[in-house]
Design an enzyme around this catalytic site. Sequence first.
Site, PDB file in Angstrom:
ATOM      1  CG  ASN A   1      71.489  72.426  65.155  1.00  0.00           C
ATOM      2  OD1 ASN A   1      71.449  73.666  65.188  1.00  0.00           O
ATOM      3  ND2 ASN A   1      70.424  71.668  65.372  1.00  0.00           N
TER       4      ASN A   1
ATOM      5  CE  LYS B   1      70.141  71.180  68.845  1.00  0.00           C
ATOM      6  NZ  LYS B   1      69.440  70.155  69.598  1.00  0.00           N
TER       7      LYS B   1
ATOM      8  CG  HIS C   1      66.141  70.427  64.606  1.00  0.00           C
ATOM      9  ND1 HIS C   1      65.618  70.306  65.881  1.00  0.00           N
ATOM     10  CD2 HIS C   1      67.389  69.898  64.664  1.00  0.00           C
ATOM     11  CE1 HIS C   1      66.530  69.726  66.660  1.00  0.00           C
ATOM     12  NE2 HIS C   1      67.611  69.472  65.937  1.00  0.00           N
TER      13      HIS C   1
ATOM     14  CD  GLU D   1      66.050  71.326  69.362  1.00  0.00           C
ATOM     15  OE1 GLU D   1      66.610  72.314  68.858  1.00  0.00           O
ATOM     16  OE2 GLU D   1      66.676  70.407  69.940  1.00  0.00           O
TER      17      GLU D   1
ATOM     18  CD  GLU E   1      68.980  65.741  64.296  1.00  0.00           C
ATOM     19  OE1 GLU E   1      70.163  65.894  64.613  1.00  0.00           O
ATOM     20  OE2 GLU E   1      68.114  66.608  64.481  1.00  0.00           O
TER      21      GLU E   1
ATOM     22  N   GLY F   1      69.776  65.725  72.496  1.00  0.00           N
ATOM     23  CA  GLY F   1      70.099  66.488  73.698  1.00  0.00           C
ATOM     24  C   GLY F   1      69.877  65.719  74.994  1.00  0.00           C
TER      25      GLY F   1
ATOM     26  CB  SER G   1      73.188  62.017  72.280  1.00  0.00           C
ATOM     27  OG  SER G   1      72.180  62.750  72.962  1.00  0.00           O
TER      28      SER G   1
HETATM   29  P1  PGA Z   1      72.424  66.796  70.098  1.00  0.00           P
HETATM   30  O1  PGA Z   1      71.506  67.566  69.007  1.00  0.00           O
HETATM   31  O2  PGA Z   1      73.660  66.370  69.382  1.00  0.00           O
HETATM   32  O3  PGA Z   1      72.684  67.816  71.167  1.00  0.00           O
HETATM   33  O4  PGA Z   1      71.616  65.635  70.584  1.00  0.00           O
HETATM   34  C1  PGA Z   1      71.398  67.105  67.702  1.00  0.00           C
HETATM   35  C2  PGA Z   1      70.445  67.973  66.946  1.00  0.00           C
HETATM   36  O5  PGA Z   1      69.438  68.397  67.518  1.00  0.00           O
HETATM   37  O6  PGA Z   1      70.650  68.274  65.749  1.00  0.00           O
END
Ligand code: PGA
Length: 258
Positions: A13, A15, A99, A101, A171, A177, A217
């Site tokens: 991803n 982003k 997601h 976010e 997640e 993140g 992560s």
């Molecule tokens: P990350 O993000 O691996 O940077 O924690 C995962 C995601 O948001 O899909």
Amino acid sequence: MNRKYRKTVIAGNWKMNMLASEIKPFMEQLKENMPKTRPCDVVLCTPAVMIPAMLKAGKDCKVAAGAQDVSKHEKGAYTGEISASQLADIGAKYCIVGHSERREYHGEDDMLINAKTKALLEKGIAPIICVGESLEQREMDLTMEHIAYQVKAALSGIDASQLRRCIIAYEPIWAIGTGKTATAEQAQEVCQGIRAVIRGIYGARPARAVSILYGGSMNAANAEELLAQPDIDGGLIGGASLKPADFATIVKATEQGA
Ligand code: PGA
């Protein structure tokens, strides 16, 4: 992972990262680092505008294209939106929905996520449906209740034949993140719980066939342990998917048990 019953999927991803000029060098490096025989399905969910360039640069890299969001509407006066048929038209085979976010910064609720999931399935795109609890919910011991609700809402009105094309991504919000990964046991416990929720709706066979990914992560160092869990069928990878060598290492980590 359980290769007998379901697909293993490693999805990046990106982003809102990367520029068009960075795609070619990225895909070249990725190709160099990838295992020669692919142990799993590999997807890169790029900003939609970059999908054609990613597919072109990665032509012999065997990476499928994914988007990060979709409109619930089919077409029409929805300025700024991108429809599922437009995504399919440029080669997207997967699309992330719900997601955290998007839930947090764009106010997406479970009903909207359900509508987006249906819009994708109608156009033959595999939805990667994200669910996950906040730290507060985990501390209040509400993790499984919250996630069961999210899963049920996202899948409402979706029949067993459509479920076969859905992927669920667990997640935990507190792990995204932040560098804080759920332990393999925590991740396994919830992924197993998600499968039990799906079993409750569709029965044992369809539940056994659904791929459930872990995200939050996941990186080159911890992927192997997470992927060794029986109900974790792959990963949704943010930060580490921007580093081609690390992303390839995560793909290689699925070779175990092959
Ligand atoms: P990350 O993000 O691996 O940077 O924690 C995962 C995601 O948001 O899909």
